[in-house]
Design an enzyme around this catalytic site. Structure first.
Site, PDB file in Angstrom:
ATOM      1  N   CYS A 153       0.827  -1.209   0.000  1.00 53.89           N
ATOM      2  CA  CYS A 153       0.000   0.000   0.000  1.00 53.89           C
ATOM      3  C   CYS A 153       0.863   1.262   0.000  1.00 53.89           C
ATOM      4  O   CYS A 153       0.567   2.224  -0.723  1.00 53.89           O
ATOM      5  CB  CYS A 153      -0.959  -0.010   1.182  1.00 53.89           C
ATOM      6  SG  CYS A 153      -0.193  -0.373   2.768  1.00 53.89           S
ATOM      7  N   TYR A 154       1.932   1.280   0.795  1.00 52.17           N
ATOM      8  CA  TYR A 154       2.780   2.475   0.811  1.00 52.17           C
ATOM      9  C   TYR A 154       3.485   2.671  -0.530  1.00 52.17           C
ATOM     10  O   TYR A 154       3.447   3.782  -1.080  1.00 52.17           O
ATOM     11  CB  TYR A 154       3.807   2.384   1.951  1.00 52.17           C
ATOM     12  CG  TYR A 154       3.250   2.617   3.338  1.00 52.17           C
ATOM     13  CD1 TYR A 154       2.632   3.815   3.673  1.00 52.17           C
ATOM     14  CD2 TYR A 154       3.372   1.653   4.328  1.00 52.17           C
ATOM     15  CE1 TYR A 154       2.145   4.035   4.962  1.00 52.17           C
ATOM     16  CE2 TYR A 154       2.882   1.868   5.609  1.00 52.17           C
ATOM     17  CZ  TYR A 154       2.266   3.055   5.926  1.00 52.17           C
ATOM     18  OH  TYR A 154       1.787   3.279   7.189  1.00 52.17           O
TER      19      TYR A 154
END
Lengths: 333, 333, 333, 333
Positions: free
Chosen positions: A142-143
Site C-alpha cells: 500500500c505504501y
C-alpha cells in the site's frame, strides 16, 4: 466474456474481505472458495460461501488464485499454484523484490522459493506492458503504490535533483496493520493518537519503493520514509516533498501529472489549488493526487489511496483483469 | 507568594477554556473575570464565575490580562491593557511579528496598533532571557511553538545545510481551528478524514516561524510547511525533515537535543529509538520530541504538543509566571 | 496526615494505570510498588517507579494494597494481604457478591476463597457507614456503580413499581473491556461501530446490581440490562427507564435526587432540563446524573461516569480514604 | 424498462448526496438535475451534473422529484410538483402526519399546505399496499423507520401489553443532524462524547411513530423515546424494550420476526443469539434486527439502519420504485 473461476487464500483478513467483496460483484468472476483458518465454517461476508481451511480448497477447480497470506506462507502457495497451472495474484511481499538477496535484506530471512523471482510488479499505471497475459503478478504494498503513483510523472522525466532526498511522510489507517489482535491495534491505544513507526529507512516497504523508482530513473536522492498509524480504519496518505533539478520548475508539475494520468481511469489528478484528502480515496478503487508548487524548485505532492483497495485488493483485481486480457477496470468502476 | 489578579478575554473558545482551567488551579492566581460575548451569563467551567461581556470586565481589578481573542480585536485590547497599567499576555497573532510590514504581509491588513511592535516572543525555552519581568508578551502559535522546539538545538548550533529546505509536515487536532462552527469543522466532514490545508508556504504561521528561526541562525533553507487537519480533538504533531551541513552528523543529534533540553521541565526528549506520539503530549503542558537519524546527513524529528496547552494556554501561563518573577512552572506541573 | 504506604497489583491495565496516576498525586500516599507481569521493568507512567512482578512486591513494606487483577487471582491476593495484616481494596469481582453461591451463579466457578465473603460493598454514597475503618472493601463494577447511583434516590424511597422492569441501556468506552488484545477490541472492529453484548440478564454485573438494589428496597421489578461497546476510549452512560408506583409522580424526582446527593462531592445532579453527557464525567472522579420526567409515572435517568475513575480507580481511592479515616475526597478533587 | 427522469431538490445535504449517488447508479433513472443554493455551480459528486439553484430546475423535464428540503420548504415544492403533474417523493416531515392538527402539535406551526394531507406513508415493509402507483409519498424519518421495523411484527399481532410503556433508546450518527454547521455538530463537541437530546416524548418523531404504530394496534402503552448523538458519521440504532401481554411469550418472538420479514429483501433478521451492530447496516440499504428474549414477558430488540439510506435516501428510492411499478429493490441491492 468467459467466466473466470477464482479462489482467495486468506479471505478473512481485511484485504481478503475487500477482495472477496470486489470479486463477488465482478461480472467475469465465479468465486469458488475463500480460505481462512481462523474462521473456517463461517459464512463469507458478501459471498454465498463459507470459509474453508486452505487444504480443503480445490486448486483444480479454479483458474486463478489470490494470495492474501502472510509472507513466506504466500510464496509456498504461489509455488503450488504455478505447478497446478493456475494463475497467481500475490498480495504478499514475497514476489515483490527482484532478487533473493534484496528479499533477504529487507525481510531478514532467506527467500523460501528464490526460483519465483523476479515476478512482474503489478502497478499497472507504471508497468502495464509487463502484465498482460502473464501467469504470476506481485501486487505492490500500500505504501509503495501510493508513493510511486505520486512520484511517477517526475521520475520518468528525470525531474528530481540527484542530490536531495525524497521525503515521504505517510499516514495509514489501522487496517493496514492487519486483523490479528495486538496491543498496537487495540482501540484504546490508537484512539485520539497518532503514532510514527519504523521511521527513516527501516520500514520494509523502502526496498520495494526504491527498487521500482530506480527502474524509472537513476537520478534521485535517497527516500526518507516515515509511516504513521492514523486513528481511522482505512485510507492512506503519502505526503511527498521533492526537490526538482535545474531543468524543471515546480509550476510545470501540474501539467506533467495531467499528461501522465490524463487517460488513467483509476488515478485522479485534482485541479491545481485543490488538496487530496483521505475521503477522496476511501472506499474507492482510485488513487487521488494533488500537486502544490512551493517556490521554484520544491514540490509538495499528496497521494491518497484506500490501503485495502488500490493499495491491495482492487489493485490485485486490476492485475488479474490484465492477466486474463479483459478490460482492466472490469468490476472496479 | 502574593496573589496575582487575572482576567481572561475570550474565555469560551477552546484555548480560553483551557486557560481558565489552568488559572483556576494556579496557586498564585485569583481569577477575577472571564469574558465571552456568546456565552455571557453562563457559568465558567472549572471556575466559580459567570462569563461577562468584555465591556463589563473591570480592568482596574486585575494585574494581568490574557487575550484569547481573534486577531485585530486582540491588539486593541492589548493597547487598552497597557494604558491601564496591567500586564498583557496575548495569545493572538497580533504581537508576534516584529514589524507592521511583516504583519501586513502575512495577515493581509495593516496592523491596527503598529506602536505595539515588536513585543517579546514568548517561547521561554528559546527566549527566556527576554521575558523576565516584562509587561507584554506575544504567545506563539501552536505550529511555530512545536516546530521551533523541534528545530532549536540544530538552529543554535548552525547545524543545517543552507541549501536544503526544512520540511515541516504538521498534523493538528480540530480544536486548533477554533470553536466557531463552520463546514470545515463539522463532525461528519472531519471524521475518518485527513485534510491538508494552506500547504507550501501559504499558512500565516510561516512568517512567525521563519522570523524566529532566522534570529537563531542565518544558515538554513526555506521552510516548507504543510498542516493537516487530523480527526482528533486535540494534539499537534510536527514531523520535521532536515539536511545537516558538513560539520554535523545525524548521529550527534540526540546529544544536541539532550544538551539543549536536559534541564527544561516542559520539554521531554525521548530516548533514542523511541517515537513521540500524540499521547505523549495531549492534556499535558509539555512538548515531547523524538529524533531519528536517517543516513549521515538527514534527520527526522517528531515534535508533539497539545495545541491548546504548550501550543496556547499553558505557554501563556508559563510566560505570565516569568513576567511576574515567580517560578516558571507554577501551576503547570 | 500520616503517610499511607500503598502498593498496586495489576498496575499496567487501564484501571491500574489510572489508579497509579491518582495515587501518585494523593497527598497522603507513598506509592511503594506497582506490579505487572507483562511490563515488568518498564517505568510506571506518572510515578517514579518501575513495574515489578507480583512476587517481588514487598507486602511488609505497605499499609494497603489495591488489587486491579483478574478475578480469581484477586481473591488469592486479597487472602494473602489480609493474612499479612495490610488493608485490601479489591477492584475485581471477587469480593462483590455476598455469598459463594451467588458468585458461583454469576461467575460459573466456585469461589476460590469463600471465607472472604461477604465483604463491605464500596459504593460510599450508598454504603458509607459500613466502610469507615474496615480492612477489606470490594470496589463495585463500573456498570453497577453508574446504574446504582442513578437509581438510589428512588430505591431508598420505595418509589418504583413492583410490577414493571427497570431498563438499563448502558454504553461503555473500550477501556472497560480491558487491555488484553482481542478481536473485539481491535480498532478496526470497534471504530464507527456500536455493539450490544451480553444483553438481557446475561452480563455478570446483573448479580451485583440486583443484590445491592434489593438491600435498598424489596419493591422493584427485574432489571433488564443491555451494555453496548461505544467507539470511544473511556466513559460510561447508563440510560435508565423506570416506572414509578402510585405514591410517586415523576415531577417529584428532581427533588428526590437533589436531596439524596445535595451534599455529595462526587455526584453531580444536573439542573432540570439539562442532559448528562459523557463529557460531564470523562477524566473526572464524579458521577453526573440528569432526570427527565416522562408522563406521570415514567422517568428517564441518565447516569454517567468515567468507567476507569468513579467506575474503578477513583472509587477505590475514595474507599481507601474511608478505610483510613481521612477525608473521603482526599486526592480526588 | 423505460427511463424515469428524476430531479433532486436539496441535493447537497447529507441525505441528498446519498440520494444522488443511489440514483446515478439506478438502471432505470436518468438524473436530470440536483439543486443546491449553497453549492450552486459545483459539480455533483457521483453524477455528471452541476448543482443548480432551485428556480433553474426544470420541472417539465422530469417524471419525479425527490424533496430533501427543510420542512415547510418541502411542502411548497411538493405542491408545485403535483400541480406540474410529476410524482413527488418527499423526504421531509411535511407529509408524514395525517392531519394538519397533528402537524401543528409536533412542528409548532400551521401546516403550509393542509390540502396535501394525508399522504401515503412510505414504509414499504408495513405499508406496501398503499404505495403502488401513487403520485405522492411521505418518506418516514430515520428514527420512526428504525423503531417501527423493530416493532412491526409485535404490533400487528397485538403482542404488547397495553399497560407498559415501549422504551426506545436510540443512537444516531451525526449526519442525522444535517449538514448546516452548528456548535452541536462541531467535531470537538461531539468527539469522544455521547449526548442525549429531546428525550422523553419531546422529539418531533414521536408523533409520526405513535401515529403509525396505532394504525397497527390499539393495544400498546406510550412510547418513551430517547435519542442520543453518537460520535460516528452515520448509522442509527434503536434499542427497544417491550413488555408482552399474557398471550405471548418472549421465546416466540424470533419466529414472529422471521415470519414477518422472511421474504423482505431489505430487512435482515439475525439468527437467535446474535446482536445487530451499527456495522450490519452502515452503507447498506437494509435494516438489521436482532431479538433477545429476557424472562418470559420482556423482550429486547435492536434495530439498526443507515440513517441516510434505509432511514432516508434508499427508502425514498424504494418508494419511487413502487410508485412507478418497477421492482422494489431496483438500484438498491
Amino acid at each position: 466474456m468467459n467466466t473466470i473461476r477464482a479462489g482467495v487464500y486468506g479471505g478473512s483478513g481485511y484485504a481478503g474481505l475487500d477482495l472477496v467483496e470486489i470479486l463477488s460483484r465482478h461480472p467475469a468472476i465465479d468465486l469458488v472458495f475463500a480460505t481462512s483458518n481462523t474462521y473456517q465454517g463461517d459464512p463469507v461476508p458478501s459471498a454465498d460461501l463459507c470459509f474453508v481451511p486452505p487444504d480443503e480448497a480445490a486448486l483444480e477447480a479454479v483458474d486463478v488464485i489470490f494470495l492474501a497470506l502472510p509472507h513466506r506462507a504466500s510464496a509456498a502457495m504461489a509455488k503450488r499454484g504455478i505447478e497446478a497451472g493456475v494463475k497467481v495474484v500475490d498480495l504478499s511481499a514475497d514476489l515483490r523484490m527482484d532478487s533473493p538477496e534484496a528479499y533477504q535484506t529487507h525481510y531478514d530471512s532467506p527467500h523460501p522459493h528464490p526460483e519465483l523471482l523476479p515476478a512482474p510488479y503489478g502497478l499497472p499505471e507504471i508497468n502495464r506492458a509487463n502484465l498482460a497475459g502473464v501467469d504470476v503478478v506481485a501486487t505492490p504494498g500500500c505504501y509503495p503504490t501510493t508513493a510511486l503513483l505520486g512520484l511517477y510523472p517526475l521520475l520518468r522525466h528525470n525531474a528530481l535533483s540527484a542530490d536531495a532526498p525524497v521525503i515521504v511522510d505517510a499516514k495509514s489507517g489501522v487496517t493496514g496493520a492487519g486483523r490479528k489482535p495486538s496491543l498496537s491495534t487495540h482501540f484504546a491505544e490508537v484512539y485520539s493518537n497518532l503514532i510514527p513507526y519504523k521511521t527513516g529507512r527501516s520500514h520494509r516497504h523502502i526496498g520495494e519503493l526504491e527498487q521500482e523508482a530506480h527502474k524509472l530513473t537513476p537520478r534521485m536522492g535517497p527516500i526518507i520514509f516515515c509511516p504513521h498509524l492514523l486513528p481511522v480504519d482505512r485510507g492512506l496518505m503519502a505526503s511527498i516533498y521533492v526537490t526538482l533539478n535545474d531543468c524543471f520548475d515546480s509550476s510545470q508539475a501540474q501539467d506533467l501529472f495531467a499528461e501522465a494520468y490524463g487517460s488513467e481511469p483509476l488515478v485522479e489528478v485534482l485541479p491545481a489549488g485543490e488538496q487530496a484528502t483521505l475521503k477522496h480515496a476511501v472506499k474507492t478503487n482510485r488513487c487521488a493526487i494533488s500537486i502544490t508548487p512551493v517556490l521554484e524548485r520544491y514540490l509538495h505532492i499528496t497521494s491518497v489511496t484506500d490501503n485495502l483497495r488500490k493499495g491491495a485488493a482492487s489493485q490485485a483485481v486490476q492485475n488479474m483483469n490484465l492477466m486474463f486480457g479483459i478490460d482492466e477496470t472490469t468490476g472496479l468502476i
